[in-house]
Design a protein around this motif. Structure first.
Motif, PDB file in Angstrom:
ATOM      1  N   ALA A 361       0.805  -1.306   0.299  1.00 22.35           N
ATOM      2  CA  ALA A 361       0.135   0.205  -0.177  1.00 22.35           C
ATOM      3  C   ALA A 361       1.082   1.272   0.252  1.00 22.35           C
ATOM      4  N   TRP A 362       2.055   1.289   0.841  1.00 21.68           N
ATOM      5  CA  TRP A 362       3.056   2.329   0.822  1.00 21.68           C
ATOM      6  C   TRP A 362       3.055   2.314  -0.970  1.00 21.68           C
ATOM      7  N   ALA A 363       3.352   2.142  -1.517  1.00 18.36           N
ATOM      8  CA  ALA A 363       3.723   2.664  -3.005  1.00 18.36           C
ATOM      9  C   ALA A 363       2.044   2.123  -3.877  1.00 18.36           C
ATOM     10  N   LEU A 364       1.242   1.501  -3.674  1.00 18.44           N
ATOM     11  CA  LEU A 364       0.041   1.732  -4.509  1.00 18.44           C
ATOM     12  C   LEU A 364      -0.656   2.967  -4.341  1.00 18.44           C
ATOM     13  N   GLU A 365      -0.537   3.375  -3.486  1.00 17.43           N
ATOM     14  CA  GLU A 365      -1.143   4.928  -2.526  1.00 17.43           C
ATOM     15  C   GLU A 365      -1.308   5.985  -2.589  1.00 17.43           C
ATOM     16  N   CYS A 366       0.552   5.667  -2.688  1.00 21.24           N
ATOM     17  CA  CYS A 366       1.713   7.215  -2.613  1.00 21.24           C
ATOM     18  C   CYS A 366       1.650   6.697  -4.412  1.00 21.24           C
ATOM     19  N   ALA A 367       1.535   6.246  -5.439  1.00 20.08           N
ATOM     20  CA  ALA A 367       1.385   5.978  -7.098  1.00 20.08           C
ATOM     21  C   ALA A 367       0.140   6.617  -7.361  1.00 20.08           C
ATOM     22  N   ILE A 368      -0.765   5.924  -6.331  1.00 24.95           N
ATOM     23  CA  ILE A 368      -1.777   6.603  -7.564  1.00 24.95           C
ATOM     24  C   ILE A 368      -2.741   7.820  -6.856  1.00 24.95           C
ATOM     25  N   ASP A 369      -1.754   8.567  -5.883  1.00 22.62           N
ATOM     26  CA  ASP A 369      -2.035   9.661  -5.416  1.00 22.62           C
ATOM     27  C   ASP A 369      -1.302  10.671  -6.479  1.00 22.62           C
ATOM     28  N   GLU A 370      -0.303  10.186  -7.068  1.00 22.12           N
ATOM     29  CA  GLU A 370       0.957  11.035  -7.466  1.00 22.12           C
ATOM     30  C   GLU A 370       0.098  10.979  -8.661  1.00 22.12           C
ATOM     31  N   LEU A 371      -0.755   9.793  -9.529  1.00 21.22           N
ATOM     32  CA  LEU A 371      -1.335   9.937 -10.342  1.00 21.22           C
ATOM     33  C   LEU A 371      -2.687  10.815 -10.496  1.00 21.22           C
ATOM     34  N   ALA A 372      -3.363  11.160  -9.402  1.00 26.20           N
ATOM     35  CA  ALA A 372      -4.596  11.856  -9.388  1.00 26.20           C
ATOM     36  C   ALA A 372      -3.945  13.458  -9.218  1.00 26.20           C
ATOM     37  N   TYR A 373      -2.458  13.925  -9.302  1.00 28.33           N
ATOM     38  CA  TYR A 373      -2.434  14.750  -8.968  1.00 28.33           C
ATOM     39  C   TYR A 373      -2.079  15.388 -10.225  1.00 28.33           C
ATOM     40  N   ALA A 374      -1.151  14.351 -11.033  1.00 27.08           N
ATOM     41  CA  ALA A 374      -1.202  14.383 -12.569  1.00 27.08           C
ATOM     42  C   ALA A 374      -1.982  14.630 -13.425  1.00 27.08           C
ATOM     43  N   LEU A 375      -2.879  14.018 -12.710  1.00 22.50           N
ATOM     44  CA  LEU A 375      -4.786  14.795 -13.132  1.00 22.50           C
ATOM     45  C   LEU A 375      -5.518  15.416 -13.112  1.00 22.50           C
ATOM     46  N   SER A 376      -5.100  16.274 -11.911  1.00 25.42           N
ATOM     47  CA  SER A 376      -5.648  17.598 -11.681  1.00 25.42           C
ATOM     48  C   SER A 376      -6.945  16.726 -10.922  1.00 25.42           C
ATOM     49  N   ILE A 377      -7.007  15.651 -10.527  1.00 29.25           N
ATOM     50  CA  ILE A 377      -8.415  15.231  -9.906  1.00 29.25           C
ATOM     51  C   ILE A 377      -8.133  15.173  -8.828  1.00 29.25           C
ATOM     52  N   ASP A 378      -9.232  15.588  -8.196  1.00 27.57           N
ATOM     53  CA  ASP A 378      -9.470  15.515  -6.155  1.00 27.57           C
ATOM     54  C   ASP A 378      -8.645  13.954  -5.660  1.00 27.57           C
ATOM     55  N   PRO A 379      -7.861  13.654  -4.814  1.00 32.43           N
ATOM     56  CA  PRO A 379      -7.531  12.013  -4.705  1.00 32.43           C
ATOM     57  C   PRO A 379      -8.298  11.285  -4.443  1.00 32.43           C
ATOM     58  N   VAL A 380      -8.993  11.712  -3.460  1.00 25.08           N
ATOM     59  CA  VAL A 380      -9.878  10.756  -2.978  1.00 25.08           C
ATOM     60  C   VAL A 380     -11.496  10.313  -3.945  1.00 25.08           C
ATOM     61  N   GLN A 381     -11.854  11.713  -5.146  1.00 25.75           N
ATOM     62  CA  GLN A 381     -12.706  11.847  -6.343  1.00 25.75           C
ATOM     63  C   GLN A 381     -12.263  10.445  -7.300  1.00 25.75           C
ATOM     64  N   PHE A 382     -10.962  10.296  -7.312  1.00 36.08           N
ATOM     65  CA  PHE A 382     -10.062   9.727  -7.962  1.00 36.08           C
ATOM     66  C   PHE A 382      -9.873   8.209  -7.669  1.00 36.08           C
ATOM     67  N   ARG A 383      -9.962   8.048  -6.272  1.00 37.43           N
ATOM     68  CA  ARG A 383     -10.279   6.337  -6.041  1.00 37.43           C
ATOM     69  C   ARG A 383     -11.644   6.202  -5.659  1.00 37.43           C
ATOM     70  N   ILE A 384     -12.544   6.641  -5.661  1.00 40.23           N
ATOM     71  CA  ILE A 384     -14.271   6.922  -5.969  1.00 40.23           C
ATOM     72  C   ILE A 384     -14.424   6.460  -7.392  1.00 40.23           C
TER      73      ILE A 384
END
Lengths: 742, 207
Positions: A361-384
């Motif tokens: 989760a340390w790797a996956l959840e950081c990478a998902i956050d990085e991708l959300a920022y790269a997309l300019s999407i809220d990290p919570v919304q990106f996960r939903i």
């Protein structure tokens, strides 16, 4: 049943049943039994990381006052359950335990090579310093980074490369992130030092007080090693001072004390030192992970690639499910994973709270956050947006999944939507302020357990099972489940544990105790009700004659019809009128085929607010909100404490914990609590714990899922993501220390 | 006396062990005077006479006259000789606080002091905090706020918490966190411990 569990006086709000013993010092841990004629053991450790013992000179130590015996590979009795022993021509293979004192090999620095037994602790400690050892030294390798090319895929189908859809499909996505994340060695360091006290009660009969998370598992290991019958090995763990995984195995030092007690023919006690807690009872292995994640412009995941390289010892193969979470967590058509380990000249790692998933989760959840920022999407919304409606790997429906509710509750509680989403935009004086979040998950398992119930004529109930409790509050939870199921006040119920001679209970690990043992307690309480009905109905003229079980209510220690609560008979009266001194039942309990129909996981979502000092790079976690979808919560107080504990562990993982090796010597340089930093009071803010608290319809009769692991899984990436929001700096190597931020 | 019984057994089993061990071979090559000394156990007799010193300690209101080796820490004396195992060993280096006790009312790490240094001093351990069956308010508060999980650091936390209030370092949550930071809890009960201390402090009872 199971409603309003937490209102006042109800079992869900129960204080710990063993609380008084713990606050008065009456609780006994493995090193605290006052046995007559007790002697004290101290281990001598290897000073090299690899080679053979050429000579071990114990003459001077043997002459020291109070010394009773010194045991090493040159004079140790053979352990009958160990194989033939040393064969230098054949390298050890995975799964072979380290055979203590059976040969001259040195596999790691700090390996126990002798044990000194004396009449007092001080005399044993001094004499141990007088043992002189000469070695034939070999070149050692302890650095994963230097040896990662030698990493191999572990054997077995669980570790085969996984591909769903196309491998490396993230590369084709319009927006992608490709990064590496490093997790250092972490050491469990429960506050109680591992300790073992051994008494041979007869030539072939031994009693062992041990720090173990599984009294039955330890009993089995000892039976196997010494070829003893089950009834001749008793393992006691009345109280266990934390474990977090370090007490899941029967470590070689336990075998050493049993050997020593046999040889000196009197009881022996061994307490490991804090430095020995770094080398003799496992650790969370160093892991390098490579993530590739890609998504469409509107934020739908295209591909996830997750590769991990970790470490094990040369004598055993330790593996964990580091890449598993990436396979099922998010709706993503293309996923590929790969997991390798490299064998090094170190002791074997072991499961540490949230094993595998906490690292993954340390790797996956950081990478998902990085991708959300790269997309300019809220990290919570990106996960939903990428919420998986079913298990993506097994293609099975979730038994229950309230992740969306977790996101909502957590965001609301921390004030997520009130933050300025722009990076490095928030400030309080010299401190940069940031918000971050991440998700955690862990399998909700249920194993097999047997519980025994004895309902006495005075209306009290004794429940027994051979489980040990390293802190979550098992007895308290079991009393709560029994109270709610049987319809009896918690004050009348006692739960006995910590003794291998009780009916077989589970090992406390993998967040399964409440599910496994709770189900056994539930089942035995139902069986007890049926028995009570049978006994009561058999009595001449009973109002329960011909009554069906389903029509009845068992409440406040009495049976009545649901339709007529005024007419009732108490449990004590049932026993009394039939002249029964007690009703005693023992029942084995396990699940059915629900696990093949549903995918069962607990979920957690962690939200944090951090302050990062703009000049010094010091990070403080100022607020933490942790939300758990762990099914029905049996006791809000103890469950809440467990969640807070996970957050505290997560703060350590994120900001301070790191086992540092000096690879020149192949040994730790910070093997103590002054140099290996764990969170202290001043590092921990108020923690808000929220539970979805909804029954899972399939996991077990209570509808619980697991809690211990998800409490920590995902917390460290939440902190890293918050640090990024505060500073604009991505830290991809834990712990996030000030030097990395300046 | 129990102690004498123990001593006999220690020596008996030490002899038994050496009879079985390879030391026997070494003894065969040693001058007879030395063998004689070893057989008479002169080393042990001389050593124990020289090594032990007498000390008077008041532990939880009970006076103990003891003859101990000067290298014995207060922690090991409490746990191994007086069997007051409520005081815990977590590191033996003053790094974790599990061994916190009160000496003349002040909190100290009992692993960091030798028992012989406590001559005539009043020592209070977790076992001496409750008044009979009546728990100390701090013990009550720890149960109420679930200020522990495994319970191993708990006696140290409670002894430290009581001292923290007595010292006047429990006025705010931040101050409590600072002055309780010498007591590590790996289960992570910190927030609940702070709540417990705040409640006792606000309750205003003498602790």
């Amino acid at each position: 049943m199971w409603e309003n569990l937490f209102s006042e006086g109800k079992p869900g709000a129960l204080d710990r049943v063993d609380g008084k013993q713990k606050v008065t010092g009456a609780a006994k841990y493995a090193a605290e039994y006052n046995l007559g004629n007790l002697s004290h053991a101290v281990l001598v450790e290897s000073t090299i990381a690899k080679g053979r013992i050429k000579n071990i000179d114990t003459k001077q130590a043997e002459r020291a006052p109070g010394v009773i015996g010194i045991i090493h590979h040159g004079n140790a009795p053979k352990v009958p359950g160990y194989d033939t022993g040393d064969n230098p021509a054949k390298p050890p293979t995975g799964g072979e335990p380290f055979r203590i004192f059976q040969n001259a090999r040195v596999y790691f620095a700090g390996q126990p090579i002798a044990v000194v037994v004396a009449d007092t602790y001080e005399r044993a400690l001094y004499a141990a310093t007088l043992v002189k050892t000469e070695y034939d030294k070999d070149e050692h390798e302890t650095d994963v980074e230097e040896n990662k090319d030698k990493a191999n895929r572990p054997k077995g189908p669980r570790f085969e490369d996984y591909v769903r859809g196309e491998a490396n499909a993230y590369k084709t996505a319009p927006v992608k992130v490709e990064q590496e994340y490093i997790l250092p060695i972490e050491v469990h360091n429960p506050m109680e030092l591992h300790a073992t006290t051994v008494v041979w009660e007869a030539e072939d009969k031994v009693k062992v007080y041990d720090k173990t998370q599984g009294v039955k598992a330890t009993q089995k290991s000892i039976m196997d090693a010494f070829k003893l019958k089950e009834q001749n090995v008793q393992v006691i763990a009345d109280f266990v001072g934390g474990g977090f995984g370090s007490a899941l195995r029967t470590w070689p030092h336990v075998i050493a004390v049993i050997l020593a007690a046999k040889k000196v023919n009197r009881p022996v006690k061994l307490v490991l030192t804090r430095p020995q807690m770094f080398t003799m009872v496992g650790y969370r292995p160093y892991t390098r992970q490579r993530m590739g994640v890609g998504a469409t412009m509107d934020g739908k995941l295209v591909g996830i690639t997750h590769e991990a390289i970790s470490e094990t010892s040369t004598y055993e193969e330790f593996t964990e499910g580091t890449v598993n979470m990436s396979k099922f967590m998010y709706a993503c058509p293309n996923v590929n994973t790969n997991y390798k380990i490299v064998a090094l000249d170190k002791s074997t790692p072991t499961w540490m709270r949230g094993p595998g998933e906490a690292t993954g989760a340390w790797a996956l959840e950081c990478a998902i956050d990085e991708l959300a920022y790269a997309l300019s999407i809220d990290p919570v919304q990106f996960r939903i947006k990428n919420y998986a409606e079913m298990d993506q790997q097994r293609k099975l429906p979730w038994s229950s999944n309230f992740l969306k509710e977790c996101y909502e509750k957590g965001a609301e509680a921390i004030g997520w939507n009130k933050r300025n989403p722009k990076v490095r935009s928030m400030r309080e004086g010299d401190w940069l302020v940031g918000y971050g979040m991440a998700t955690g998950t862990f399998g909700a398992g249920r194993g097999r357990a047997t519980a025994k119930a004895t309902l006495l004529a005075d209306g009290t109930l004794l429940l027994q099972s051979a489980v040990s409790d390293s802190g979550p509050g098992t007895a308290t939870a079991m009393v709560g489940i029994a109270s709610e199921t049987l319809g009896l006040s918690p004050s009348k119920i006692t739960f006995d544990l910590g003794d291998s001679s009780l009916p077989p209970g589970p090992t406390q690990g993998g967040s399964t105790t409440t599910s496994t043992l709770g189900s056994a307690v539930y089942d035995i309480c139902i069986a007890l009700q049926q028995k009570l009905l049978e006994v009561a109905a058999a009595k001449e003229g009973s109002f329960l004659k011909d009554a069906k079980f389903e029509e009845l209510s068992f409440k406040d220690g009495a049976i009545s019809r649901k339709t007529d609560s005024a007419k009732k008979i108490s449990y004590t009266e049932v026993l009394k009128q039939s002249n029964l001194p007690q009703i005693e039942l023992t029942k084995d309990s396990q699940g059915g085929d629900e696990r093949s129909k549903y995918s069962m996981y607990s979920f957690s979502v962690h939200f944090v607010q951090v302050h990062v000092h703009s000049l010094t790079g010091v990070v403080r976690v100022k607020k933490a909100v942790t939300v758990a979808d762990a099914g029905k919560i049996v006791n809000k107080k103890t469950a809440g404490s467990q969640m807070i504990g996970g957050v505290v562990g997560g703060i350590g993982m994120a900001l301070m914990e790191e086992g540092i090796f000096d690879h020149r010597f192949g040994r730790y340089v910070n093997n103590n609590l002054a140099d290996y930093h764990v969170p202290v009071h001043a590092d921990v803010p108020h923690v808000e714990v929220l539970f979805v608290d909804k029954k899972d319809p399939y996991t077990n009769p209570m509808g619980t899922k697991g809690l211990g692991e998800i409490a920590i899984i995902g917390f460290a990436p939440a902190v890293a993501n918050a640090v990024y929001h505060a500073t604009g700096k991505r830290i991809r190597e834990l712990p996030i220390t000030p030097d990395k931020l300046i | 006396m129990q102690e004498n019984e123990n001593c006999k057994n220690i020596k008996a089993s030490r002899r038994d062990f050496f009879k079985q061990s390879s030391l026997l071979a070494a003894i065969a090559l040693t001058p007879s005077a030395v063998i004689n000394a070893a057989q008479q156990e002169w080393d042990e007799k001389v050593a124990s006479a020289i090594e032990e010193v007498s000390v008077q300690l008041d532990v939880n209101g009970i006076k103990h006259s003891l003859s101990i080796e000067p290298r014995v820490t207060l922690l090991d004396l409490l746990r191994e000789q007086l069997h007051l195992t409520g005081t815990k060993k977590g590191c033996d280096h003053g790094q974790c606080g599990a061994c916190t006790v009160h000496v003349n009312g002040n909190r100290i790490n009992s692993c960091m002091t030798l028992a012989v240094m406590q001559e005539g001093k009043k020592i209070t351990t977790i076992e001496g905090l409750a008044k009979g069956d009546k728990l100390h308010p701090m013990q009550e508060a720890f149960i109420k706020h679930d200020g522990f999980q495994c319970g191993y650091c708990t006696p140290g936390q409670i002894m430290s918490a009581v001292a923290c209030i007595r010292e006047g370092h429990a006025d705010t949550e931040a101050e409590i966190r600072e002055y309780m930071s010498g007591n590590i809890c790996r289960c992570g009960a910190y927030p609940n411990i702070v709540d417990a201390i705040m409640e006792v402090k606000k309750g205003g009872k003498k602790v």
